[in-house]
Write a protein that holds these residues in place. Structure first.
Motif, PDB file in Angstrom:
ATOM      1  N   SER A 187      45.085  33.827  49.397  1.00 20.55           N
ATOM      2  CA  SER A 187      44.318  33.441  48.208  1.00 20.55           C
ATOM      3  C   SER A 187      43.543  34.656  47.717  1.00 20.55           C
ATOM      4  O   SER A 187      43.045  35.450  48.514  1.00 20.55           O
ATOM      5  CB  SER A 187      43.361  32.292  48.536  1.00 20.55           C
ATOM      6  N   THR A 188      43.469  34.805  46.397  1.00 15.97           N
ATOM      7  CA  THR A 188      42.828  35.973  45.792  1.00 15.97           C
ATOM      8  C   THR A 188      41.739  35.522  44.836  1.00 15.97           C
ATOM      9  O   THR A 188      41.955  34.601  44.039  1.00 15.97           O
ATOM     10  CB  THR A 188      43.875  36.823  45.042  1.00 15.97           C
ATOM     11  N   HIS A 189      40.580  36.186  44.891  1.00 17.02           N
ATOM     12  CA  HIS A 189      39.448  35.793  44.046  1.00 17.02           C
ATOM     13  C   HIS A 189      38.730  37.045  43.539  1.00 17.02           C
ATOM     14  O   HIS A 189      38.580  38.035  44.269  1.00 17.02           O
ATOM     15  CB  HIS A 189      38.449  34.933  44.821  1.00 17.02           C
ATOM     16  N   HIS A 230      48.369  44.870  44.839  1.00 21.44           N
ATOM     17  CA  HIS A 230      49.304  43.947  45.486  1.00 21.44           C
ATOM     18  C   HIS A 230      49.692  44.457  46.869  1.00 21.44           C
ATOM     19  O   HIS A 230      49.803  43.678  47.826  1.00 21.44           O
ATOM     20  CB  HIS A 230      50.537  43.783  44.607  1.00 21.44           C
ATOM     21  N   ARG A 262      46.716  43.905  49.209  1.00 21.33           N
ATOM     22  CA  ARG A 262      46.599  42.489  49.523  1.00 21.33           C
ATOM     23  C   ARG A 262      47.595  42.075  50.609  1.00 21.33           C
ATOM     24  O   ARG A 262      47.316  41.207  51.438  1.00 21.33           O
ATOM     25  CB  ARG A 262      46.809  41.661  48.255  1.00 21.33           C
ATOM     26  N   THR A 271      42.883  36.109  52.807  1.00 23.92           N
ATOM     27  CA  THR A 271      42.059  36.077  51.601  1.00 23.92           C
ATOM     28  C   THR A 271      41.866  37.493  51.108  1.00 23.92           C
ATOM     29  O   THR A 271      41.634  38.416  51.895  1.00 23.92           O
ATOM     30  CB  THR A 271      40.680  35.443  51.877  1.00 23.92           C
ATOM     31  N   CYS A 272      41.963  37.677  49.790  1.00 25.12           N
ATOM     32  CA  CYS A 272      41.712  38.977  49.177  1.00 25.12           C
ATOM     33  C   CYS A 272      40.612  38.810  48.140  1.00 25.12           C
ATOM     34  O   CYS A 272      40.719  37.970  47.241  1.00 25.12           O
ATOM     35  CB  CYS A 272      42.995  39.513  48.523  1.00 25.12           C
ATOM     36  N   LEU A 285      38.446  40.706  45.222  1.00 22.02           N
ATOM     37  CA  LEU A 285      38.453  41.849  44.308  1.00 22.02           C
ATOM     38  C   LEU A 285      37.077  41.964  43.673  1.00 22.02           C
ATOM     39  O   LEU A 285      36.706  41.146  42.829  1.00 22.02           O
ATOM     40  CB  LEU A 285      39.517  41.652  43.227  1.00 22.02           C
ATOM     41  N   ILE A 314      46.369  39.830  39.088  1.00 24.47           N
ATOM     42  CA  ILE A 314      46.531  39.797  40.543  1.00 24.47           C
ATOM     43  C   ILE A 314      46.074  38.446  41.097  1.00 24.47           C
ATOM     44  O   ILE A 314      46.696  37.873  41.989  1.00 24.47           O
ATOM     45  CB  ILE A 314      45.718  40.935  41.192  1.00 24.47           C
ATOM     46  N   GLU A 315      44.993  37.938  40.555  1.00 27.25           N
ATOM     47  CA  GLU A 315      44.431  36.670  41.025  1.00 27.25           C
ATOM     48  C   GLU A 315      45.382  35.508  40.759  1.00 27.25           C
ATOM     49  O   GLU A 315      45.406  34.528  41.502  1.00 27.25           O
ATOM     50  CB  GLU A 315      43.090  36.423  40.322  1.00 27.25           C
ATOM     51  N   LEU A 349      51.294  35.694  43.277  1.00 30.69           N
ATOM     52  CA  LEU A 349      51.691  36.484  44.440  1.00 30.69           C
ATOM     53  C   LEU A 349      53.090  37.062  44.257  1.00 30.69           C
ATOM     54  O   LEU A 349      53.609  37.732  45.155  1.00 30.69           O
ATOM     55  CB  LEU A 349      51.672  35.610  45.702  1.00 30.69           C
TER      56      LEU A 349
END
Length: 729
Positions: free
Chosen positions: A470-472, A607, A610, A621-622, A624, A641-642, A645
């Motif tokens: 998951s990216t935030h 990417h 991540r 978890t990533c 930013l 990016i958020e 994937l």
């Protein structure tokens, strides 16, 4: 310009002969051009025509607009902060209501000062801004309109220009050159059937239409013709290279039954994915042929490329050859060595069960100790070592292979052409097979242009067990988010997991050095460095007892390797690093990736970073972080990016953001091989058409005899440095 001065090859005529020494010197100083052909390819970047004109009263703010207006006032003032002057022009609308005025500003506007006198009518084009309660155009393009041009308003070309080589002068000089553009001076080299099928004008006519079009449609078709021409010649160059590769000799390395490859497959603790099996069959088939494999293997981080490559390596070893795996860094080379020997198990022992069924695996890097280096070199030379893994140290003259059959290059974009070629040259008379790997997904059009001579294999599906990431985005200007960021790092460590914190630079600037930040709120005006973050985390009470270490490129190789070993072993909780961990670092217990000032990284790089977490079955978890406002343009990159994937979707977005640059990998002022019209973003269809047409042409064995001018053009278009790039890439 007199015809008797022109060279037999019009495009190679010196500009001094064509336009005179004074104009030629100015063009060379402004753009580096020396020949007629180079200047002819100085194409307009846009056109303006009366149909797109806007009355001053209706000008849209912050948008590009064009007006026809008369100069009613001019003034000049010196700049206060630096040398030079500002030339200001006030114009009155010629199309709209009387009295509507607009200001223009020209910084060091020498040419504008000469051209724009009171009473002059001109077409102005630029972005509408606001200054001192007035609308204005800053540094606009302009074209003087005489009575004839006002009566016949054909599109006016707007060229890439400079202060001392403005558009009007470029148009005037180009006009002189166009007087001598004809079918004799610019003969056609593309096959006429292709021109007829694509409905493109002859080459000489396309040059004329590009610089002096009757209408925008004519200019557009001319632009398309030149873009197609570049795509066609590039594809033909790559096709010729591919044909040459097919004629080269390589030792076939067919798969043998009951060998190391079969034993390796039997001991794998997991089932290969459908993609891995398919790609493996493609590679295995290539290795069985008598001409060298030249294949690109692309796949997401963690998609299992190394397993596929290792199966190919073992097939070559079974057939009596050796393999070399070239990695870009010592950290990655060491990781490859550790993971491959672990996967091989007893198969990495050349004395397996005393029957010699295994193969030696050696690591060779620049920091290797003398004894280790000597042992590795002996194993390579004797043939006992079937697989040698290393960095640039493999290119040393001291490295001699008994029979090099396969070269595997990991993350090929990090190596120069000469480095890859030097390793292949160690195979002797027979060319080794080559497998190039990359974890950076490559858009189809890039693959067709940059890697057009490579067969491409793609692993799209990730193996089972890869946890989602998951990216935030973390807006650092909000105190609550800042507090939560550091709490989140601490929580992950408390769970027994590990954390990466990536910063865009190693150290502070000279003015910042020696200043220890009292709180993390003091970082808002600075770009976070590894040293700054490392000291800040260690000084925060909540991180007491947490093992924190830093890693960056300025550390010596032994220290970097030790830190990575410690992190992999779990004795370091938080690793503060630069992007040296971007490729290849594989720590299954790492579950959180924090990227500071994330807007300073590109989409593909984010990417890749991540992909360092979520590799051991644990959710990743990533985060930013950015200090930019939510509506800042650079934050859009983070939102991309958020949102996904999918590496291939991100590769397309990255290409759109960065633009393509010079896709051949060379950039020389005036080089004929510089692609001036072709865009791998805008011209995907053209590239595919050109590739299709080239394949048909290559089906005729005697095409170069039937179209000698095309053959000559291809050989001349690809200059020496580009030919070297194409031949070795």
């Amino acid at each position: 310009m007199t015809t008797k001065k022109l060279a037999a090859d019009f495009e190679q005529t010196a500009l001094a002969d064509a336009l005179g020494a004074k104009h030629a010197a100015a063009l060379e100083k402004a753009f580096g051009y020396q020949s007629v052909g180079e200047f002819l390819r100085h194409f307009p970047r846009r056109y303006v025509e009366v149909g797109e004109l806007t009355p001053i009263a209706e000008l849209p703010f912050d948008e590009h607009s064009t007006v026809v207006a008369q100069v009613v006032n001019v003034s000049q003032r010196q700049m206060h902060s630096r040398k030079g002057f500002i030339f200001e022009v006030t114009v009155s609308d010629e199309l709209g209501d009387a009295g509507q005025e607009l200001r223009m500003t020209f910084f060091n506007g020498y040419q504008a000062r000469n051209d724009l006198q009171v009473g002059t009518i001109a077409m102005f084009s630029g972005k509408v801004g606001w200054y001192q309660d007035h609308l204005q155009l800053s540094q606009p393009d302009y074209a003087i309109l005489d009575e004839a041009s006002q009566a016949d308003p054909t599109p006016i070309p707007i060229y890439p220009a400079s202060a001392k080589m403005p558009n009007k002068r470029i148009r005037d000089l180009m006009g002189l050159l166009l007087e001598h553009v004809n079918e004799q001076n610019l003969p056609e080299f593309l096959p006429q059937p292709l021109l007829d099928a694509r409905r493109y004008p002859a080459r000489w006519q396309a040059f004329f239409n590009r610089h002096h079009p009757r209408d925008l449609k004519q200019a557009y078709i001319a632009r398309q013709r030149f873009a197609y021409e570049e795509a066609f010649i590039l594809q033909l160059s790559l096709a010729q290279k591919n044909a040459q590769l097919g004629s080269q000799h390589a030792v076939p390395r067919a798969r043998t039954s009951g060998g190391l490859a079969d034993k390796f497959d039997a001991r794998l603790p997991f089932a290969l994915t459908e993609d891995q099996l398919q790609v493996g069959e493609e590679i295995s088939g290539d290795l069985s042929l008598e001409h060298p494999m030249h294949r690109l293997l692309q796949g997401e981080v963690g998609s299992g490329k190394t397993v596929v490559a290792l199966r190919a390596i073992l097939q070559v070893i079974d057939a009596g050859g050796q393999a070399a795996l070239l990695a870009p860094t010592e950290v990655l080379a060491a990781q490859h060595y550790a993971s491959i020997t672990k996967m091989l198990g007893p198969l990495a022992d050349p004395g397996l069960f005393g029957e010699g069924e295994g193969t030696g695996v050696a690591l060779l890097t620049g920091s290797a100790k003398t004894a280790q280096r000597r042992e590795a070199l002996l194993g390579i030379a004797s043939g006992e070592t079937g697989l040698i893994i290393g960095t640039h140290a493999l290119l040393s003259d001291q490295v001699r292979f008994a029979e090099l059959g396969l070269v595997v290059v990991d993350e090929q974009h990090r190596f120069g052409v000469e480095q890859r070629d030097a390793l292949r040259a160690k195979a002797g008379d027979a060319m080794p097979h080559t497998l190039v790997m990359t974890a950076t997904p490559i858009p189809r059009t890039v693959a067709m242009t940059v890697f057009g001579d490579l067969e491409t294999s793609t692993i799209k599906r990730l193996p089972a067990g890869r946890a989602p990431i998951s990216t935030h985005i973390v807006p650092m200007q909000l105190t609550g988010y800042r507090d939560r960021l550091y709490s989140r790092i601490r929580e992950e460590v408390a769970k027994g997991h590990q954390v990466y914190v990536v910063c865009p630079r190693i150290t502070e600037t000279a003015g910042e050095q020696g200043v220890l930040l009292a709180t993390y709120e003091d970082t808002s005006a600075q770009t976070m460095s590894v040293e700054m973050m490392f000291e800040m985390l260690r000084s925060m009470p909540e991180f007491e007892g947490v093992e924190i270490e830093s890693l960056h490129s300025q550390l010596d190789a032994a220290d970097k390797a030790q830190i990575m070993d410690d992190f992999a072993a779990g004795s370091i909780d938080v690793l503060v690093s630069t992007t040296v961990i971007e490729v290849g670092v594989d720590v299954h217990n790492a579950t959180l990736m924090v990227i500071m000032d994330a807007e300073r990284f590109g989409i593909s790089q984010l990417h890749q970073l991540r992909g360092r977490v979520g590799r051991g079955g644990l959710p990743g978890t990533c985060l930013l972080t950015t200090w930019l406002d939510a509506d800042h343009a650079s934050v859009n990159r983070l939102r991309v990016i958020e949102s996904t994937l999918d590496g291939f979707e991100l590769a397309e977005a990255d290409l759109l953001e960065r633009r393509e640059g010079n896709i051949l990998g060379v950039q020389q002022s005036g080089s004929q091989s510089t692609l001036r019209e072709l865009s791998i973003i805008k011209d995907r269809t053209l590239i595919e058409q050109a590739r299709h047409d080239v394949q048909i042409l290559m089906g005729y064995a005697q095409w170069h005899h039937e179209y000698p001018l095309l053959f000559k053009t291809v050989m001349g278009w690809v200059d020496e440095s580009t030919r070297e790039f194409l031949n070795k890439n």
